[in-house]
Design a protein around this motif. Structure first.
Motif, PDB file in Angstrom:
ATOM      1  N   SER A  91      -5.318 -17.654 -30.571  1.00  0.00           N
ATOM      2  CA  SER A  91      -5.942 -16.337 -30.453  1.00  0.00           C
ATOM      3  C   SER A  91      -6.386 -15.762 -31.789  1.00  0.00           C
ATOM      4  O   SER A  91      -5.724 -15.920 -32.812  1.00  0.00           O
ATOM      5  N   SER A  92      -7.518 -15.043 -31.743  1.00  0.00           N
ATOM      6  CA  SER A  92      -7.985 -14.304 -32.924  1.00  0.00           C
ATOM      7  C   SER A  92      -7.322 -12.942 -33.024  1.00  0.00           C
ATOM      8  O   SER A  92      -7.547 -12.206 -33.986  1.00  0.00           O
ATOM      9  N   ASN A  93      -6.497 -12.595 -31.998  1.00  0.00           N
ATOM     10  CA  ASN A  93      -5.818 -11.282 -31.955  1.00  0.00           C
ATOM     11  C   ASN A  93      -6.816 -10.130 -32.030  1.00  0.00           C
ATOM     12  O   ASN A  93      -6.525  -9.079 -32.601  1.00  0.00           O
ATOM     13  N   PHE A  94      -7.982 -10.318 -31.423  1.00  0.00           N
ATOM     14  CA  PHE A  94      -8.990  -9.256 -31.433  1.00  0.00           C
ATOM     15  C   PHE A  94      -8.474  -8.021 -30.705  1.00  0.00           C
ATOM     16  O   PHE A  94      -7.911  -8.116 -29.617  1.00  0.00           O
ATOM     17  N   ILE A  95      -8.678  -6.863 -31.306  1.00  0.00           N
ATOM     18  CA  ILE A  95      -8.298  -5.585 -30.717  1.00  0.00           C
ATOM     19  C   ILE A  95      -9.542  -4.714 -30.602  1.00  0.00           C
ATOM     20  O   ILE A  95     -10.257  -4.516 -31.592  1.00  0.00           O
ATOM     21  N   ALA A  96      -9.807  -4.204 -29.421  1.00  0.00           N
ATOM     22  CA  ALA A  96     -10.983  -3.372 -29.200  1.00  0.00           C
ATOM     23  C   ALA A  96     -10.873  -2.067 -29.978  1.00  0.00           C
ATOM     24  O   ALA A  96      -9.760  -1.561 -30.220  1.00  0.00           O
ATOM     25  N   PRO A  97     -11.997  -1.481 -30.394  1.00  0.00           N
ATOM     26  CA  PRO A  97     -11.972  -0.194 -31.107  1.00  0.00           C
ATOM     27  C   PRO A  97     -11.272   0.879 -30.275  1.00  0.00           C
ATOM     28  O   PRO A  97     -11.430   0.945 -29.055  1.00  0.00           O
ATOM     29  N   ASN A  98     -10.474   1.698 -30.946  1.00  0.00           N
ATOM     30  CA  ASN A  98      -9.779   2.818 -30.304  1.00  0.00           C
ATOM     31  C   ASN A  98      -8.958   2.377 -29.094  1.00  0.00           C
ATOM     32  O   ASN A  98      -8.876   3.084 -28.084  1.00  0.00           O
ATOM     33  N   GLY A 101      -6.262   4.832 -27.832  1.00  0.00           N
ATOM     34  CA  GLY A 101      -6.817   5.967 -27.105  1.00  0.00           C
ATOM     35  C   GLY A 101      -7.254   5.570 -25.703  1.00  0.00           C
ATOM     36  O   GLY A 101      -7.035   6.320 -24.740  1.00  0.00           O
ATOM     37  N   GLU A 102      -7.864   4.396 -25.572  1.00  0.00           N
ATOM     38  CA  GLU A 102      -8.314   3.936 -24.264  1.00  0.00           C
ATOM     39  C   GLU A 102      -7.130   3.649 -23.338  1.00  0.00           C
ATOM     40  O   GLU A 102      -7.172   3.977 -22.151  1.00  0.00           O
ATOM     41  N   LEU A 103      -6.075   3.051 -23.892  1.00  0.00           N
ATOM     42  CA  LEU A 103      -4.903   2.762 -23.068  1.00  0.00           C
ATOM     43  C   LEU A 103      -4.164   4.039 -22.692  1.00  0.00           C
ATOM     44  O   LEU A 103      -3.585   4.135 -21.602  1.00  0.00           O
ATOM     45  N   SER A 104      -4.189   5.018 -23.572  1.00  0.00           N
ATOM     46  CA  SER A 104      -3.556   6.303 -23.263  1.00  0.00           C
ATOM     47  C   SER A 104      -4.195   6.944 -22.031  1.00  0.00           C
ATOM     48  O   SER A 104      -3.519   7.587 -21.228  1.00  0.00           O
ATOM     49  N   MET A 114       0.889  -7.147 -27.738  1.00  0.00           N
ATOM     50  CA  MET A 114       0.347  -8.025 -26.709  1.00  0.00           C
ATOM     51  C   MET A 114      -0.509  -7.255 -25.716  1.00  0.00           C
ATOM     52  O   MET A 114      -1.572  -7.726 -25.292  1.00  0.00           O
ATOM     53  N   GLN A 115      -0.080  -6.048 -25.336  1.00  0.00           N
ATOM     54  CA  GLN A 115      -0.892  -5.233 -24.432  1.00  0.00           C
ATOM     55  C   GLN A 115      -2.239  -4.890 -25.077  1.00  0.00           C
ATOM     56  O   GLN A 115      -3.282  -4.943 -24.424  1.00  0.00           O
ATOM     57  N   LYS A 116      -2.220  -4.568 -26.351  1.00  0.00           N
ATOM     58  CA  LYS A 116      -3.476  -4.251 -27.040  1.00  0.00           C
ATOM     59  C   LYS A 116      -4.419  -5.440 -27.009  1.00  0.00           C
ATOM     60  O   LYS A 116      -5.625  -5.288 -26.779  1.00  0.00           O
ATOM     61  N   GLU A 117      -3.864  -6.630 -27.242  1.00  0.00           N
ATOM     62  CA  GLU A 117      -4.717  -7.817 -27.245  1.00  0.00           C
ATOM     63  C   GLU A 117      -5.246  -8.138 -25.854  1.00  0.00           C
ATOM     64  O   GLU A 117      -6.435  -8.423 -25.677  1.00  0.00           O
ATOM     65  N   LEU A 118      -4.381  -8.076 -24.851  1.00  0.00           N
ATOM     66  CA  LEU A 118      -4.803  -8.470 -23.513  1.00  0.00           C
ATOM     67  C   LEU A 118      -5.817  -7.496 -22.922  1.00  0.00           C
ATOM     68  O   LEU A 118      -6.774  -7.913 -22.271  1.00  0.00           O
ATOM     69  N   PHE A 119      -5.651  -6.206 -23.154  1.00  0.00           N
ATOM     70  CA  PHE A 119      -6.622  -5.242 -22.661  1.00  0.00           C
ATOM     71  C   PHE A 119      -7.930  -5.321 -23.444  1.00  0.00           C
ATOM     72  O   PHE A 119      -8.956  -4.827 -22.991  1.00  0.00           O
ATOM     73  N   SER A 120      -7.899  -5.945 -24.622  1.00  0.00           N
ATOM     74  CA  SER A 120      -9.121  -6.139 -25.406  1.00  0.00           C
ATOM     75  C   SER A 120      -9.876  -7.392 -24.972  1.00  0.00           C
ATOM     76  O   SER A 120     -10.992  -7.622 -25.440  1.00  0.00           O
ATOM     77  N   ARG A 121      -9.293  -8.180 -24.098  1.00  0.00           N
ATOM     78  CA  ARG A 121      -9.948  -9.396 -23.618  1.00  0.00           C
ATOM     79  C   ARG A 121     -11.085  -9.057 -22.661  1.00  0.00           C
ATOM     80  O   ARG A 121     -11.277  -7.900 -22.286  1.00  0.00           O
ATOM     81  N   ASP A 122     -11.804 -10.098 -22.252  1.00  0.00           N
ATOM     82  CA  ASP A 122     -13.021  -9.854 -21.471  1.00  0.00           C
ATOM     83  C   ASP A 122     -12.757  -9.344 -20.068  1.00  0.00           C
ATOM     84  O   ASP A 122     -13.149  -8.232 -19.708  1.00  0.00           O
ATOM     85  N   PHE A 123     -12.040 -10.123 -19.253  1.00  0.00           N
ATOM     86  CA  PHE A 123     -11.914  -9.793 -17.841  1.00  0.00           C
ATOM     87  C   PHE A 123     -10.454  -9.871 -17.403  1.00  0.00           C
ATOM     88  O   PHE A 123      -9.675 -10.648 -17.948  1.00  0.00           O
ATOM     89  N   VAL A 152     -12.887 -10.883  -7.868  1.00  0.00           N
ATOM     90  CA  VAL A 152     -13.845 -10.031  -8.557  1.00  0.00           C
ATOM     91  C   VAL A 152     -13.687 -10.185 -10.068  1.00  0.00           C
ATOM     92  O   VAL A 152     -12.571 -10.296 -10.581  1.00  0.00           O
ATOM     93  N   ILE A 153     -14.820 -10.230 -10.766  1.00  0.00           N
ATOM     94  CA  ILE A 153     -14.834 -10.206 -12.225  1.00  0.00           C
ATOM     95  C   ILE A 153     -14.871  -8.739 -12.641  1.00  0.00           C
ATOM     96  O   ILE A 153     -15.813  -8.016 -12.321  1.00  0.00           O
ATOM     97  N   LYS A 154     -13.837  -8.290 -13.340  1.00  0.00           N
ATOM     98  CA  LYS A 154     -13.732  -6.881 -13.726  1.00  0.00           C
ATOM     99  C   LYS A 154     -13.290  -6.796 -15.179  1.00  0.00           C
ATOM    100  O   LYS A 154     -12.428  -7.564 -15.621  1.00  0.00           O
ATOM    101  N   THR A 155     -13.875  -5.884 -15.931  1.00  0.00           N
ATOM    102  CA  THR A 155     -13.506  -5.734 -17.335  1.00  0.00           C
ATOM    103  C   THR A 155     -12.124  -5.100 -17.467  1.00  0.00           C
ATOM    104  O   THR A 155     -11.709  -4.314 -16.613  1.00  0.00           O
ATOM    105  N   CYS A 156     -11.431  -5.441 -18.553  1.00  0.00           N
ATOM    106  CA  CYS A 156     -10.083  -4.898 -18.778  1.00  0.00           C
ATOM    107  C   CYS A 156     -10.130  -3.419 -19.157  1.00  0.00           C
ATOM    108  O   CYS A 156      -9.248  -2.649 -18.776  1.00  0.00           O
ATOM    109  N   LEU A 157     -11.134  -3.034 -19.929  1.00  0.00           N
ATOM    110  CA  LEU A 157     -11.401  -1.635 -20.236  1.00  0.00           C
ATOM    111  C   LEU A 157     -12.712  -1.264 -19.546  1.00  0.00           C
ATOM    112  O   LEU A 157     -13.270  -2.065 -18.805  1.00  0.00           O
ATOM    113  N   VAL A 158     -13.212  -0.079 -19.756  1.00  0.00           N
ATOM    114  CA  VAL A 158     -14.484   0.303 -19.137  1.00  0.00           C
ATOM    115  C   VAL A 158     -15.581  -0.621 -19.664  1.00  0.00           C
ATOM    116  O   VAL A 158     -15.539  -1.078 -20.811  1.00  0.00           O
ATOM    117  N   PRO A 159     -16.576  -0.944 -18.829  1.00  0.00           N
ATOM    118  CA  PRO A 159     -17.620  -1.880 -19.244  1.00  0.00           C
ATOM    119  C   PRO A 159     -18.328  -1.481 -20.528  1.00  0.00           C
ATOM    120  O   PRO A 159     -18.722  -2.350 -21.322  1.00  0.00           O
TER     121      PRO A 159
END
Length: 251
Positions: A91-98, A101-104, A114-123, A152-159
């Motif tokens: 893993s690159s351990n990519f974390i989505a911006p903010n 705040g989005e998880l809050s 781990m939650q930050k990384e997984l919710f930053s993943r694609d689907f 269904v293919i669904k994004t982890c955060l808002v599209p």
């Protein structure tokens, strides 16, 4: 070398380095849940922290003593080991911006790394974790099992976030829908229809590669999505796509 032997070596290195437990993520646990996991040629590994880089380096050193392999540092910073027909991505351990705040907003006030990384993943279907025994599967986002069951293919955060923080995600959604016979989540459909140029975030090479594979998996679903999302004017028309494009033009 058998996969289980390789994973046993990985586990021994993990204990030696005293790092967080690595787990399989991405397509392998997803396909296990779908009952379609056969030969594993692409294995994604994460432990939710940067120590995954130490694991990649040490595993490469250990395997090189016995096997011919390639270890590459990819453009996004993650390491990949190529051993015969098997590719292991760390893993690159990519974390989505903010991300906090989005998880809050969805009730996760103190997310783990781990939650930050997984919710930053694609689907969501790709955000499951599987132990190195290749049996025990967990769903830290509490979204993956549900959406796989719904097919269904669904994004982890808002599209608006997920589909714009990685250049390949729109075309990858179409590719996975064709490969898995899934539908795209309505929120994704709405976003892409409003922003059809988002498919062009991907390189022309990636667009051609993924769409050609999608056509090969399921031409009806692929062309249906390209029609519904109004993407024909935003993608390169390869020779594989041309017959379907020509039919669309004649409609």
């Amino acid at each position: 070398m058998k996969l289980r032997e390789l994973l046993a070596i990985m586990q021994t290195i993990t204990i030696k380095l005293k790092i967080a437990q690595p787990m399989a993520c991405g397509g392998v646990p997803r396909d296990r849940v779908l009952g379609r996991l056969q030969d594993i040629s692409d294995l994604d590994i994460t432990n939710g922290e940067k120590s995954i880089d130490f694991l990649a380096k040490e595993l490469g050193s250990q395997l090189r003593k016995t096997f011919k392999l390639n270890v590459k540092q990819m453009s996004d910073g993650h390491s990949s080991i190529f051993l015969g027909n098997l590719k292991i991505d760390f893993s690159s351990n990519f974390i989505a911006p903010n991300i906090e705040g989005e998880l809050s907003k969805i009730g996760i006030k103190s997310p783990t790394p781990m939650q930050k990384e997984l919710f930053s993943r694609d689907f969501t279907c790709n955000a499951l974790l599987m132990d190195l025994d290749l049996k025990t599967i967990s769903d830290p986002t509490n979204l993956g099992f549900r959406d796989i069951k719904k097919r269904v293919i669904k994004t982890c955060l808002v599209p608006e976030i997920t589909l714009t923080t990685n250049k390949n995600r729109v075309v990858r959604a179409i590719y996975l829908a064709a490969k898995l016979d899934f539908d795209l989540d309505e929120s994704m459909m709405v976003f892409i229809k409003k922003n059809p140029q988002s498919v062009k975030f991907a390189s022309q090479h990636t667009l051609i590669e993924k769409l050609n594979k999608a056509i090969e998996f399921d031409s009806d679903k692929t062309t249906h999505l390209l029609n519904e999302l109004n993407l024909w004017n935003y993608i390169p028309i390869s020779k594989e796509l041309y017959p379907y494009y020509q039919k669309r033009v004649k409609i």
